[in-house]
Design an enzyme around this catalytic site. Structure first.
Site, PDB file in Angstrom:
ATOM      1  CD  GLN A   2     -18.540  51.463 -20.595  1.00  0.00           C
ATOM      2  OE1 GLN A   2     -19.302  50.927 -19.785  1.00  0.00           O
ATOM      3  NE2 GLN A   2     -18.411  51.017 -21.840  1.00  0.00           N
ATOM      4  CG  HIS A   9     -20.666  46.557 -19.984  1.00  0.00           C
ATOM      5  ND1 HIS A   9     -21.071  45.433 -20.672  1.00  0.00           N
ATOM      6  CD2 HIS A   9     -20.444  47.514 -20.930  1.00  0.00           C
ATOM      7  CE1 HIS A   9     -21.097  45.693 -21.973  1.00  0.00           C
ATOM      8  NE2 HIS A   9     -20.709  46.965 -22.148  1.00  0.00           N
ATOM      9  CD  GLU A  40     -32.589  43.343 -24.203  1.00  0.00           C
ATOM     10  OE1 GLU A  40     -32.226  42.304 -24.790  1.00  0.00           O
ATOM     11  OE2 GLU A  40     -32.780  43.392 -22.960  1.00  0.00           O
ATOM     12  CE1 TYR A  43     -20.092  46.612 -30.535  1.00  0.00           C
ATOM     13  CE2 TYR A  43     -20.101  45.357 -28.491  1.00  0.00           C
ATOM     14  CZ  TYR A  43     -20.461  46.472 -29.205  1.00  0.00           C
ATOM     15  OH  TYR A  43     -21.201  47.453 -28.612  1.00  0.00           O
ATOM     16  CE1 TYR A 103     -37.033  41.511 -18.313  1.00  0.00           C
ATOM     17  CE2 TYR A 103     -36.217  40.579 -16.259  1.00  0.00           C
ATOM     18  CZ  TYR A 103     -37.203  41.232 -16.968  1.00  0.00           C
ATOM     19  OH  TYR A 103     -38.366  41.615 -16.330  1.00  0.00           O
TER      20      TYR A 103
END
Length: 371
Positions: free
Chosen positions: A93, A156, A248, A269, A258
């Site tokens: 990513q 991430h 979210e 997963y 949060y």
């Protein structure tokens, strides 16, 4: 747009958590409706990631994950490469990420750099965009913030940027698929950070008295935050990918936790249980969530006049959800409104005339205008 005072600048029935010890209140998913817009392809890219309009015209910057930056005419689609872009580590990513026009028309970029061994981390920096005889260059580039610690893996990073009405730079820092760092105070992973434009902790931050890296924190307990934007009323909205389900939309409030990875409206997963948000009311709950996942990416709070029915609402993309999504926003509350079937949407941006621009993961830049 992802600005506060910089708007217009270069800028299923009963829905339960898939696991958990308490039921999540129902959230109906609106049916995919007919599109109130026409779609015009403008340009194409290989690995598009983010977009920001330059001031005073029809040119925009588009970043590509593989390290390229372009100036693109939003009418004709003509593209010119920008030289001087810093070297980035492209893996998984990771790569070149966000592009935002900040104070003094500085061009802010986020990207991934390598560290010792096989580690990596996101960084944010800025430079000056210089035009000369039809060519563009990014000059005097300076890194002002780094994810810490650098860790292994290629996921991430998050590294989205928005400038707020307070003059601060807000940066999203993902948990790097390491889970617990989102709750830890020894690093800045899994957080929303409030910084000065030079990357220092912004005065008055919630954990400022703790000093060190905690002085950067604005909120904690996040997973993979791929959209952040200010509403005209100054409220800060963010979305993030949940694990298996539980994507979210959050209203970001200073000093709030949060809950990731302690709570989620999704599951791990492979089916491992995560308690739902209602089981731990001390954590801030999302305003909107999805089961199954839509994989949100890109976010604006629409402020234009071309689509008056959308004014003040969130527009966001879905990657696995293959859609453009509208979230109805009323003050500090939000609810699902429209979902239009499209391809994988990576980025959403608002044009100077109120048009909406989308970057598809497959490469196309699209312009949306009223049907």
């Amino acid at each position: 747009m992802r600005f506060g005072t910089l708007h217009g600048v270069m800028a299923f029935g009963l829905a339960l958590s898939s696991c958990g010890t308490a039921a999540v209140p129902a959230q109906d998913q609106p049916a995919e409706g007919s599109q109130p817009f026409k779609v015009t392809p403008v340009a194409s890219f290989d690995t598009p990631w983010a977009m920001a309009f330059l001031p005073g015209g029809r040119d925009a910057l588009v970043s590509e994950k593989d390290g390229r930056l372009w100036v693109v005419n939003a009418d004709t689609g003509a593209k010119t490469a920008v030289s001087g872009v810093p070297a980035v580590k492209v893996a998984g990513q990771g790569g070149l990420g966000d592009v935002v026009v900040g104070p003094q028309n500085r061009i802010y970029l986020s990207f991934v750099e390598g560290g010792a061994g096989e580690t990596s981390g996101a960084v944010v920096g800025y430079g000056r965009l210089v035009a000369n005889a039809g060519a563009y260059a990014l000059q005097d580039f300076k890194i002002v913030w780094r994810q810490a610690p650098k860790v292994s893996g290629n996921g991430h990073f998050s590294h989205r940027i928005a400038f707020g009405p307070d003059g601060a730079m807000y940066v999203t820092s993902g948990d790097r698929q390491k889970f617990q760092p989102a709750q830890e105070t020894t690093g800045n992973l899994g957080k929303v950070l409030r910084l000065t434009p030079e990357g220092q902790p912004f005065p008055g931050n919630p954990w400022a008295a703790k000093g060190g890296v905690q002085a950067q924190f604005y909120s904690i307990g996040h997973r993979n935050l791929l959209g952040i934007a200010f509403a005209p009323d100054g409220r800060l909205w963010e979305h993030e990918m949940g694990p298996q389900g539980g994507d979210e939309v959050n209203l970001i409030v200073a000093g709030k936790n949060y809950g990731w990875p302690v709570v989620s409206n999704g599951s791990n997963y492979g089916g491992g249980d995560i308690p739902d948000h209602p089981t731990r009311p001390e954590f801030e709950a999302p305003k909107v969530w999805w089961n199954p996942s839509i994989s949100p990416a890109g976010l604006i709070v629409y402020s234009g006049d071309l689509f008056p029915q959308w004014k003040g609402d969130i527009l966001m993309g879905g990657l696995s959800g293959e859609s453009l999504i509208r979230i109805d926003v009323n003050g500090d509350q939000a609810s699902k409104a429209d979902r239009w079937k499209m391809e994988r949407i990576r980025e959403v941006e608002q044009g100077p005339k109120g048009e909406v621009y989308l970057l598809e993961d497959s490469g196309r830049l699209l312009r949306l205008t009223p049907a």
